[in-house]
Write an enzyme that holds these catalytic residues in place. Structure first.
Site, PDB file in Angstrom:
ATOM      1  N   TYR A 155      -5.471  -6.352  -0.374  1.00 36.45           N
ATOM      2  CA  TYR A 155      -4.675  -5.198   0.012  1.00 36.45           C
ATOM      3  C   TYR A 155      -3.780  -5.461   1.208  1.00 36.45           C
ATOM      4  O   TYR A 155      -4.155  -6.185   2.126  1.00 36.45           O
ATOM      5  CB  TYR A 155      -5.587  -4.014   0.357  1.00 36.45           C
TER       6      TYR A 155
ATOM      7  N   ASP B 200     -12.924  -2.229   7.115  1.00 33.02           N
ATOM      8  CA  ASP B 200     -12.019  -3.360   7.310  1.00 33.02           C
ATOM      9  C   ASP B 200     -11.703  -3.689   8.766  1.00 33.02           C
ATOM     10  O   ASP B 200     -11.583  -4.856   9.116  1.00 33.02           O
ATOM     11  CB  ASP B 200     -10.709  -3.126   6.545  1.00 33.02           C
TER      12      ASP B 200
HETATM   13 CU   LIG Z   1      -6.178   1.590  -3.347  1.00 31.05          CU
END
Ligand SMILES: [Cu+2]
Ligand SMILES: *[C@@H]1O[C@H](CO)[C@@H](O)[C@H](O)[C@H]1NC(C)=O
Ligand SMILES: *[C@@H]1O[C@H](CO)[C@@H](O)[C@H](O)[C@H]1NC(C)=O
Ligand SMILES: *[C@@H]1O[C@H](CO)[C@@H](O)[C@H](O)[C@H]1NC(C)=O
Ligand SMILES: *[C@@H]1O[C@H](CO)[C@@H](O)[C@H](O)[C@H]1NC(C)=O
Ligand SMILES: *[C@@H]1O[C@H](CO)[C@@H](O)[C@H](O)[C@H]1NC(C)=O
Ligand SMILES: *[C@@H]1O[C@H](CO)[C@@H](O)[C@H](O)[C@H]1NC(C)=O
Length: 667
Positions: free
Chosen positions: A404, A316
């Site tokens: 997320y 990421d």
């Molecule tokens: Cu997770």
């Protein structure tokens, strides 16, 4: 034309004079970002029409330059330089640009493996392509969906052993809004668009299967849409500082209690802490602790090996950028009422500065914690109680990478501890399925049925931090203390005890460690001892450990090989900062912490860097649906014989103050 440009540039240069007063580690200002773009575009190094900016950031002066400037900060700071990665003609160009004289100091084409950060504009352009592509429109119609409710998102695709670089491609996958903003749990399974980012065209389209989309019902998380029954409520609570905060912010430098540190925003790392020093009242000076600390990489591989899932193995930080994904923090919710905010700037695809307001917040944390205490009741006739409240300084940033959310805190304590905390929240990445009950599931389904037709897929999070500790100077050593069970010789009723066996770790390969066994890890200054003769240092109190479960020869694990151990120590090297490599997208794992340490350099009495990974194996549960309660992890860097004695012994007991009282009354 050229002379007009020079005049214009000189003008820009004059306008930027106030920045000369800034700190050499300050992030690039909007004006400096503009200057960088002008210089590169003016150089005719590459055709202007095709150049896109992927990374623009400060090219930091060398450590020795910074330290020599710090010893006399009234002298002129070192020249400001920028480091740039741009794409043109399907190649990655690296530039180092001087902001003090407008010249390009170096320029070359990177021809190794891996690709730079994705910028937001190309992700958005890639997302748009399908909506003008007839086969896609047909696929949506076939499913009886309304194209206005289809939400696209870019997924990086990793690397699976291909010998040559098969282009800068990403997959665009689709989700469905229709009655809920929680699109991540409503995937339109089966449709995938492979986009070539450099050409910005659809390279491949596939519609492989039709799976009904999970229902919108029960996926809502907006407070305004919630209906009873509500969860139990608690009364309002806040932190009040009627006399204001106790920290001082000067540009990007913060001083609080005995701490001094510098904060910077980087499009890739997000928050960068530098030059953290603590004042020692016994030594009567500021002592160096952390030269630099930031998240280096965030590896998130998913565990579903099927067609449109196997490639979901994200790096990421290097692919999407923790700074680029940082969100504007809100007072009272993201950060408490007493927080102060700082902005960040990044360059967009065209090299124009973009402001991210409230990129960080800084606040003093007091949550009723205790810094130290003792009650003495053994002495007859008197009871002594001494308690000091635990107040600390927190710098927070939040990055939302698609589904997320990562809440990242650097916390500084008066005791000299530095804590890094990460909180995982947001939405689970889910796969649509026909199952409505666990008992129907016969084959391996790679996750948990969290609601009807929705499988939240198993995955890992490995958050690797770069920790360039310089304990009282650059030359440090790494000491491993093994706690060893000792058997007594029978002269005592006890059969056993443990003893600490400390050993100096001399090379990088011996410094690769798993902290799942009793172990004490120290970064020490081998040339400095306390009056008692103990080596001055800092101890790593490790965070949640997760041994990788993928095979070492599996491609995601080769790229994420920095998770093979959760502690590494390397010889300081200015260009070794990104655990998964500078070019992380589609990387082949040939420039990682793993490959660097294979050189097995000498790390004793050298400038060294500690790397620590906090890991989570995440097998989702229903309790985490439709939005996940924060899962916390973190580590602590704690003084170890750094001070002659408890540095907060002499902290004065809190005086009764004229704060509005929170009176505990029985309702
Ligand atoms: Cu997770
Ligand atoms: C470069 O830009 C020019 C002008 O916009 C365009 O015609 C050409 O196709 C571009 N080339 C590439 C390789 O993208
Ligand atoms: C421009 O400044 C840089 C420092 O940023 C220096 O290294 C370089 O030699 C200078 N170049 C010219 C042409 O003055
Ligand atoms: C990559 O660059 C290096 C040095 O600049 C050069 O020696 C090498 O031939 C190049 N490789 C390719 C595949 O272009
Ligand atoms: C056993 O250990 C004790 C404590 O270390 C020591 O004083 C003693 O001499 C030892 N006895 C034998 C028999 O080795
Ligand atoms: C510093 O790191 C880079 C990247 O790993 C490497 O190419 C270079 O040789 C290193 N420099 C030294 C002095 O080891
Ligand atoms: C809280 O208690 C103090 C003293 O016990 C009193 O002076 C004050 O008025 C009370 N405040 C509130 C809000 O009840």
């Amino acid at each position: 034309m050229a002379s007009t440009f020079t005049v214009f540039f000189s003008l820009l240069f004059l306008l930027s004079i106030p920045s000369i007063l800034s700190h050499p580690l300050d992030p690039l200002t909007p004006l400096e970002i503009k200057q960088v773009t002008k210089i590169i575009k003016g150089s005719r190094a590459v055709s202007l029409a095709n150049l896109t900016f992927q990374y623009v950031g400060l090219d930091e002066p060398s450590k020795s330059t910074i330290l020599s400037w710090l010893s006399n900060p009234t002298k002129e700071p070192p020249p400001r330089q920028a480091f740039v990665i741009a794409r043109a003609y399907e190649k990655s160009y690296e530039f180092v640009v001087s902001l003090s004289n407008g010249s390009i100091i170096s320029q070359h084409i990177y021809n190794g493996t891996g690709l730079p950060l994705l910028n937001l504009e190309e992700q958005s352009a890639a997302n748009d392509l399908a909506f003008k592509y007839p086969p896609f429109i047909k696929s949506i119609k076939k499913r009886g969906l309304d194209i206005k409710d289809v939400v696209p998102s870019v997924f990086t695709v990793g690397w699976y052993g291909e010998k040559s670089m098969s282009g800068r491609v990403v997959k665009v996958l689709f989700f469905y809004k229709g009655g809920t903003p929680n699109v991540w749990v409503r995937p339109i399974e089966g449709i995938a668009v492979l986009v070539d980012l450099d050409k910005m065209v659809i390279a491949k389209y596939s519609d492989s299967e039709v799976v009904p989309i999970p229902k919108a019902e029960g996926t809502e998380y907006r407070g305004s849409k919630m209906r009873p029954p509500f969860a139990a409520e608690t009364k309002p609570i806040t932190v009040v500082q009627p006399h204001g905060p106790s920290f001082k912010i000067n540009g990007h430098t913060i001083s609080w209690a005995d701490w001094n540190l510098h904060l910077a925003f980087d499009v890739r790392a997000g928050l960068v802490i530098s030059l953290a020093t603590i004042f020692d009242s016994i030594e009567d000076k500021h002592r160096q602790v952390l030269y630099k600390g930031h998240v280096s990489e965030l590896f998130v591989p998913y565990m579903d090996p099927t067609e449109e899932w196997y490639y979901r193995t994200f790096l990421d930080a290097g692919e999407f950028g923790l700074g680029l994904s940082a969100i504007s923090l809100q007072q009272h919710t993201d950060c408490p009422a007493n927080a102060i905010f700082m902005d960040g700037y990044h360059a967009n695809q065209d090299g124009e500065p973009v402001k991210l307001s409230n990129a960080f917040c800084v606040f003093e944390r007091y949550a009723g914690d205790i810094a130290w205490r003792h009650t003495e009741s053994a002495i007859s006739g008197e009871v002594i109680t001494e308690v000091r409240p635990g107040v600390s300084l927190v710098v927070r940033t939040v990055s939302t990478i698609g589904n997320y959310d990562y809440i990242m805190d650097w916390e500084f304590k008066k005791s000299g501890s530095i804590k890094f905390g990460v909180g995982l929240s947001g939405i689970l990445e889910a796969k649509a399925s026909t199952y409505t009950h666990k008992k129907q599931v016969k084959e391996d389904n790679y996750g948990t049925l969290v609601t009807k037709n929705t499988i939240a897929i198993n995955h890992d999070h490995y958050i690797t931090s770069y920790l360039d500790l310089d304990i009282d100077g650059e030359k440090n050593s790494f000491v491993k203390g093994k706690m060893k069970t000792m058997r007594t010789n029978g002269s005592t009723p006890r059969k056993s005890y443990w003893n600490m066996i400390r050993e100096l770790v001399k090379t990088e390969l011996d410094a690769r460690i798993w902290t799942d066994k009793p172990i004490e890890l120290l970064i020490v200054n081998p040339n400095k001892f306390t009056k008692m003769g103990n080596q001055v240092g800092y101890r790593l109190v490790p965070g949640s450990t997760a041994n990788p479960l993928l095979l070492e020869d599996d491609y995601p694990q080769i790229r994420g090989a920095f998770s093979n151990y959760n502690v590494w120590v390397t010889l300081y090297n200015r260009s070794e900062r990104w655990a998964g490599g500078l070019y992380a997208d589609r990387s082949h794992g040939d420039h990682t912490l793993f490959t660097w340490t294979n050189r097995n350099r000498d790390i004793d009495d050298k400038d060294i860097v500690l790397w620590h990974t906090i890991g989570f194996h995440h097998s989702p549960s229903q309790d985490e649906f439709p939005v996940m309660p924060t899962l916390n992890g973190g580590f602590e860097l704690r003084p170890s014989n750094f001070f002659e004695s408890n540095p907060i012994l002499n902290i004065r007991p809190p005086k009764p103050v004229d704060l509005p009282r929170c009176n505990a009354t029985t309702p």
